[in-house]
Design a protein around this motif. Structure first.
Motif, PDB file in Angstrom:
ATOM      1  N   PHE A 223    -127.073  35.827 -53.763  1.00  0.00           N
ATOM      2  CA  PHE A 223    -125.952  36.519 -53.128  1.00  0.00           C
ATOM      3  C   PHE A 223    -126.459  37.626 -52.205  1.00  0.00           C
ATOM      4  CE2 PHE A 223    -124.721  34.954 -57.283  1.00  0.00           C
ATOM      5  CZ  PHE A 223    -123.550  34.257 -57.021  1.00  0.00           C
ATOM      6  N   PRO A 224    -125.861  37.788 -51.021  1.00  0.00           N
ATOM      7  CA  PRO A 224    -126.283  38.879 -50.124  1.00  0.00           C
ATOM      8  C   PRO A 224    -126.262  40.242 -50.798  1.00  0.00           C
ATOM      9  CG  PRO A 224    -124.804  37.375 -48.984  1.00  0.00           C
ATOM     10  CD  PRO A 224    -124.812  36.944 -50.415  1.00  0.00           C
ATOM     11  N   LYS A 225    -125.216  40.502 -51.590  1.00  0.00           N
ATOM     12  CA  LYS A 225    -125.148  41.772 -52.303  1.00  0.00           C
ATOM     13  C   LYS A 225    -126.303  41.889 -53.287  1.00  0.00           C
ATOM     14  CE  LYS A 225    -122.125  44.503 -55.320  1.00  0.00           C
ATOM     15  NZ  LYS A 225    -120.822  44.531 -56.052  1.00  0.00           N
ATOM     16  N   GLY A 226    -126.665  40.759 -53.911  1.00  0.00           N
ATOM     17  CA  GLY A 226    -127.787  40.761 -54.836  1.00  0.00           C
ATOM     18  C   GLY A 226    -129.108  41.010 -54.136  1.00  0.00           C
ATOM     19  N   VAL A 227    -129.295  40.406 -52.961  1.00  0.00           N
ATOM     20  CA  VAL A 227    -130.516  40.640 -52.182  1.00  0.00           C
ATOM     21  C   VAL A 227    -130.633  42.111 -51.819  1.00  0.00           C
ATOM     22  CG1 VAL A 227    -131.697  40.153 -50.009  1.00  0.00           C
ATOM     23  CG2 VAL A 227    -130.604  38.297 -51.268  1.00  0.00           C
ATOM     24  N   ASP A 228    -129.530  42.687 -51.390  1.00  0.00           N
ATOM     25  CA  ASP A 228    -129.552  44.106 -51.039  1.00  0.00           C
ATOM     26  C   ASP A 228    -129.932  44.962 -52.246  1.00  0.00           C
ATOM     27  OD1 ASP A 228    -128.817  46.227 -49.004  1.00  0.00           O
ATOM     28  OD2 ASP A 228    -127.477  46.784 -50.651  1.00  0.00           O
ATOM     29  N   HIS A 229    -129.409  44.594 -53.416  1.00  0.00           N
ATOM     30  CA  HIS A 229    -129.746  45.339 -54.632  1.00  0.00           C
ATOM     31  C   HIS A 229    -131.229  45.208 -54.955  1.00  0.00           C
ATOM     32  CE1 HIS A 229    -128.734  47.231 -58.512  1.00  0.00           C
ATOM     33  NE2 HIS A 229    -129.640  46.421 -59.027  1.00  0.00           N
ATOM     34  N   LEU A 230    -131.769  44.001 -54.835  1.00  0.00           N
ATOM     35  CA  LEU A 230    -133.199  43.797 -55.100  1.00  0.00           C
ATOM     36  C   LEU A 230    -134.060  44.614 -54.132  1.00  0.00           C
ATOM     37  CD1 LEU A 230    -133.284  39.936 -55.728  1.00  0.00           C
ATOM     38  CD2 LEU A 230    -133.603  41.733 -57.440  1.00  0.00           C
ATOM     39  N   LEU A 231    -133.669  44.627 -52.867  1.00  0.00           N
ATOM     40  CA  LEU A 231    -134.452  45.371 -51.877  1.00  0.00           C
ATOM     41  C   LEU A 231    -134.409  46.864 -52.162  1.00  0.00           C
ATOM     42  CD1 LEU A 231    -133.496  43.472 -48.588  1.00  0.00           C
ATOM     43  CD2 LEU A 231    -135.589  43.270 -49.922  1.00  0.00           C
TER      44      LEU A 231
END
Length: 794
Positions: A223-231
């Protein structure tokens, strides 16, 4: 049941592999006829035990009771046999914060009756099971565990006591890196190594726990929101450290996850923040690639592409070494006999390297010719035959790489200034013989003929196909620089090119798939969000060229191309005004103005009949005032000014008065043109004003055409004279010429003199003003013989 006697690894039941068969409390096989739907694929006996365990979970007062119930569930009801609804019931009974609490418990080594390793194993297994549900994967309680999970994959359990206070979102110092890597297990045949301390033996994750952790991280990254959280939680740094320290599953799981974080819209952001770590990783991967066997190199090509920097990153120092080493390894591969399937990844990697550093390190001219030739041959083999079905995803990826190689060849040809028409090079390139130039141009022409043949078969139902857009874009790159060859084919393909562009322009929302596909291409692409203007943006330079040629212009007019260009101009203008004051230059809008100018000059009758040009005139009268004091957009403003004056000249009725919008436009245009030259300084040549100075090379000709059009309007529409005098244009221009010794160049002087002559011959009052200034016999006016003659001054 004694918790101390239990050793649990739930990953056996949650990693997607079949769990060992369980016997029911009645001794029946779980595959027997007593199975029922409730709880997934469980027998009735298992379902009964499951319900008791869920009730026990809800009534548990202490973590030890909760763990006991969970252990019983894992023994009798494997997670692989439970459906999502049942898993959700279990987690609701347990509480979503339990997995995160277990992680903290393991790090603090609290007394739970289980070893820290088993608590970690249970916690990560619970998180893995939770992440299997797409609706639960972004639950806040799961996301709070991400930093600790990243710490585990980065440094292993040995560093657990530091994970709670560590900040993995920031690069650590070299001493911190060394400390993090100090706990790695070093294996050797020496018996003394086998007697290492328990802490060292547990410095690596076991494979099951690592698999669970990566399952969670990968599920979040979907998920884009998940990618942002990981970054934001430092996933890139942690994964780079995992590879550097060779942690468990870092190659099998960590590198693919890192490649996901580096793809699409996130790539620029990641490289700007973690450039040092990524360059170190890329050096390691490049070294492995160069030392690998030929067969292994073929498999590693795709991996290397994913970790190359985006365009725009300065290629210097270590990155130059990377590019040089990769080309050295790739040359023998391109020169060898490879099957199409083997050659594809090699060409894609070559295309990516061209994006990163251009042709500087590719190799000798002979190899450059070979590379272009191989790309063109692949395209012809794939596209010259009639379509009998869709092209495979692998072949599309290969052809996309070949397209980029072709585009790079065209760009280089234009940079070196030799004609793209086969057999007519303008200059001899020092590094490339004339024969080699002709060879490249010939194979490019043949490949572009194949592209046109393919696009000619595309049906409207395929307009949303990303590969069709990639092919369209590559062809537009050719047409933007060369329209003199393949004329018949180009004219025949114009209906497709225009209709394809119109389809996307009118359906902005149709580009979701295109946006995702372009963002994840293995070669560099624009990573901005997709907009329907993009296809036409690539086609506009070719349209501008083609409007100057008779047959293509007739085809374009038959396809109502002016209305299409007007729609593009309007949409682009709206988008430009939304940039929060940034007002970035858009050369496509300038090129549209040039295309309109060709049509106005060459097709005046169409201009008078087509309502599109009336709309254009109204648009320009509204837009030009907005651009008056924006130095970065002087060239666009000059285009708008020129276009408005020229289109108005064609449409005007010689006896008619100015309409309100025309009056507004003229007033703005006079102020704009007056601001180009600065005659307020000390005596000497006229200087270009500060707002125009940086863009004068591009804007000067537009200024001259505008002034020339102004002179024509004066003679054909006398009502313009009142504005010229009222706005003080004539007075200020004469004062400038009286004070300054010369204009910036002879062409500017010639055009300005001709316009002053028109004004003098049309308006007696203006003539008096001109005569009065000429009598002073000063400044640049001394050399204007034609103006003196028009004014009757000897």
């Amino acid at each position: 049941m004694s918790l101390q006697s239990e050793k649990v690894v739930m990953a056996e039941n949650t990693d997607g592999n079949p769990a060992r068969k369980q016997q029911s409390a009645e001794g029946g096989d779980d595959e027997g006829p007593g199975r029922r739907a409730r709880g997934g694929g469980l027998s009735e006996a298992q379902a009964v035990v499951l319900e008791r365990c869920i009730r026990a979970l809800k009534e548990a007062k202490m973590d030890s009771q909760t763990l006991a119930a969970l252990l019983l569930i894992t023994r009798l009801c494997p997670a692989s046999d439970l459906d999502k609804n049942t898993l959700r019931r279990i987690f609701e009974a347990v509480g979503f914060n339990l997995p995160a609490r277990l992680l903290v418990t393991a790090f603090r080594q609290s007394d739970t009756g289980l070893s820290p390793h088993d608590v970690l194993s249970l916690a990560t297994a619970l998180l893995a099971a939770l992440s299997a549900d797409s609706e639960m994967v972004l639950h806040p309680q799961l996301l709070t565990s991400v930093p600790i999970l990243l710490g585990l994959v980065s440094s292993g359990p040995m560093m657990a006591q530091n994970l709670l206070s560590a900040d993995f979102s920031k690069p650590q110092s070299s001493s911190a890196r060394n400390k993090a890597g100090a706990g790695r297990r070093h294996r050797s045949a020496d018996g003394a190594e086998k007697k290492a301390s328990k802490a060292e033996e547990e410095s690596d994750l076991d494979e099951a726990m690592a698999g669970d952790i990566y399952q969670v991280l990968i599920a979040v990254s979907v998920f884009p929101k998940g990618v942002d959280h990981l970054l934001r939680r430092g996933a890139v740094y942690a994964l780079c450290q995992a590879v550097e320290h060779n942690q468990t599953l870092c190659r099998e799981k960590g590198l693919p996850l890192l490649a996901t974080l580096l793809s699409g819209q996130f790539k620029d952001r990641v490289w700007s923040k973690h450039g040092d770590e990524l360059i170190t990783l890329l050096l390691r991967l490049t070294d492995e690639f160069c030392k690998a066997s030929n067969e292994a190199k073929l498999e590693l090509c795709t991996q290397i592409v994913q970790f190359l920097p985006p365009t725009g990153v300065a290629v210097e120092g270590e990155l130059v070494k990377v590019v040089s080493c990769l080309w050295e390894a790739l040359r023998p591969m391109v020169q060898s006999k490879l099957t199409p399937n083997q050659l594809g990844p090699v060409l894609v990697l070559c295309a990516a390297l061209l994006d990163v550093y251009g042709w500087k390190l590719v190799g000798p001219p002979k190899f450059c010719c070979l590379l272009v030739n191989r790309a063109c041959v692949e395209i012809r083999m794939a596209l010259e035959e009639p379509l009998e079905g869709s092209l495979s995803a692998e072949l599309q990826q290969t052809l996309a790489g070949c397209y980029r190689i072709m585009e790079a060849a065209i760009e280089e040809a234009c940079r070196l200034n030799f004609s793209l028409v086969y057999g007519a090079p303008k200059v001899t390139i020092p590094a490339l013989s004339e024969a080699q130039q002709k060879q490249i141009l010939r194979v490019l022409q043949e490949a572009f003929a194949a592209l046109m043949f393919y696009l000619g078969q595309v049906d409207t139902s395929c307009y949303g196909d990303p590969f069709v857009f990639a092919t369209f874009r590559c062809l537009c790159c050719w047409l933007s620089n060369e329209t003199s060859c393949l004329k018949e084919e180009v004219a025949s393909l114009l209906p497709f090119l225009i209709n394809y562009s119109r389809s996307h322009l009118l359906k902005e929302s149709s580009g979701d798939d295109l946006s995702d596909w372009l963002a994840n291409l293995s070669i560099s692409e624009e990573r901005e969000s997709w907009a329907g203007r993009q296809p036409l943006r690539f086609l506009i330079p070719a349209v501008c060229h083609l409007t100057a040629e008779d047959r293509p212009r007739r085809v374009l007019l038959a396809l109502d191309t002016p209305a299409l260009l007007m729609d593009f101009l309007t949409q682009s203008w709206v988008a430009l005004k939304r940039t929060d004051g940034a007002w970035a230059r858009d050369t496509s809008m300038e090129t549209v103005c040039a295309a309109f100018l060709n049509l106005i000059v060459l097709e005046p009758e169409r201009v008078r009949e087509d309502p599109c040009f009336k709309s254009l005139e109204a648009f320009l009268s509204e837009a030009l005032p907005t651009l008056m004091f924006k130095p970065r957009l002087v060239v666009l403003a000059a285009n708008f000014c020129t276009l408005g004056l020229v289109v108005g000249k064609v449409e005007l009725a010689s006896s008619g008065s100015l309409e309100p919008c025309q009056r507004r436009f003229f007033t703005t245009a006079l102020r704009f043109l007056r601001g180009a030259l600065d005659g307020s300084g000390k005596p000497g040549p006229v200087k270009v004003s500060a707002n125009w100075a940086k863009s004068w090379d591009e804007a000067a000709e537009l200024w001259r055409v505008s002034v020339q059009a102004l002179g024509s309007r004066v003679s054909e529409q006398p009502s313009v004279i009142a504005l010229i005098r009222g706005e003080g244009w004539l007075k200020r221009t004469l004062a400038m010429l009286d004070q300054c010794s010369a204009l910036p160049d002879p062409k500017t002087e010639e055009v300005l003199e001709a316009t002053l002559c028109s004004i003098t011959e049309t308006c007696p009052t203006c003539k008096e003003e001109v005569v009065e200034v000429l009598r002073n016999q000063r400044g640049a006016l001394i050399n204007m013989a034609k103006l003196k003659k028009a004014a009757g001054v000897e």
